[in-house]
Design an enzyme around this catalytic site. Structure first.
Site, short mmCIF file in Angstrom:
data_model
loop_
_atom_site.label_atom_id
_atom_site.label_comp_id
_atom_site.label_asym_id
_atom_site.label_seq_id
_atom_site.Cartn_x
_atom_site.Cartn_y
_atom_site.Cartn_z
N MET A 157 -29.01 10.68 41.73
CA MET A 157 -30.05 10.36 42.70
C MET A 157 -29.78 8.97 43.30
SD MET A 157 -33.44 12.00 41.07
CE MET A 157 -33.45 13.68 40.48
N CYS A 158 -30.34 7.95 42.71
CA CYS A 158 -30.27 6.61 43.31
C CYS A 158 -28.86 6.02 43.26
CB CYS A 158 -31.28 5.69 42.65
SG CYS A 158 -32.98 6.27 42.94
#
Length: 188
Positions: free
Chosen positions: A115-116
Site C-alpha cells: 500500500m503506502c
C-alpha cells in the site's frame, strides 16, 4: 543520476511504522530492528531521516494505534510528514522537505509493502527520484481474507518487481539492510 537538477543528496524515508499498521505483521521485530539500524547509520553519516505518519478514518491522529512504534524514536530535528493518502507525496510537505535538503535519492523503508510503501516508491520515481527499497526493512499485514497473497509473498513480490524498475535518468534498486549505501552515486 536522478533527473532532479541540483539534488545530489540521499535521504532515508521511514513510512508508517505505526503501532496499528505493523501489528501482527510478519517479522515485525526484525523489520523494525533493520529500520533502526538504518536510522542509526543515516544519522552517523549525516543523512536526513524523514518520517512519514499516516492518518485516516480508521487510524485517528493522536491515538495510541496512530503512534510510531516505541522502538523507533524520531529526533526533534528530523522532519515528520503527515499524510492521509498512500503516496507519501500526495497532499503533503514531503517534496518541499526533500527539496530543501537537496535530496534526489530516497532509501525507502516502512509499512505497508503493498500500500503506502509501493505507492510512495512509484510516486518518488515518477517525480524524478532515484529510489532504493530496503527489501528486509518493509512489511505488511495479512490481507489474505480479502484475496491478497500471504504477506511474505507480497513482500517478496514487491522486492522482485522494484528491483527491475527503470526509467530514463533514474535508478531503482532493492537491497538488504547490510548492503545499503547512502553515498551519492554509489551503486547499491
Amino acid at each position: 543520476m536522478t533527473t532532479l537538477p541540483d539534488r545530489p543528496h540521499t535521504a532515508l524515508l521511514v513510512i508508517d511504522v505505526q503501532n496499528d499498521v505493523v501489528a501482527g505483521a510478519p517479522d515485525r521485530d526484525g523489520v523494525i530492528a533493520n529500520i533502526d539500524t538504518l536510522v542509526g547509520k543515516a544519522r552517523a553519516e549525516g543523512v536526513p531521516v524523514v518520517w512519514v505518519q499516516h492518518s485516516d478514518d480508521e487510524l485517528e491522529r493522536g491515538t495510541e494505534p496512530w503512534q510510531y512504534v516505541p522502538e523507533l524514536v524520531r529526533r526533534e530535528a528530523e522532519p515528520l510528514v503527515h499524510k492521509s493518502y498512500r503516496d507519501s507525496f500526495e497532499g503533503t510537505t514531503l517534496e518541499a522537505v526533500l527539496a530543501e535538503r537537496g535530496v534526489g535519492r530516497l532509501v525507502v523503508t516502512g509499512a505497508q509493502s503493498d500500500m503506502c510503501v509501493r505507492s510512495t516508491l512509484h510516486g518518488a520515481f515518477v517525480r524524478g527520484y532515484d529510489v532504493t527499497l530496503v527489501g528486509d526493512a518493509h512489511t505488511t499485514q495479512d490481507l489474505t481474507e480479502h484475496g491478497a497473497p500471504p504477506p511474505e509473498q507480497v513482500i517478496a513480490h514487491t522486492n522482485l518487481y522494484w528491483h527491475g524498475q527503470n526509467a530514463p535518468g533514474r535508478r531503482a534498486a532493492t537491497v538488504t539492510t547490510d548492503r545499503v549505501s547512502f553515498a551519492t552515486g554509489e551503486a547499491d
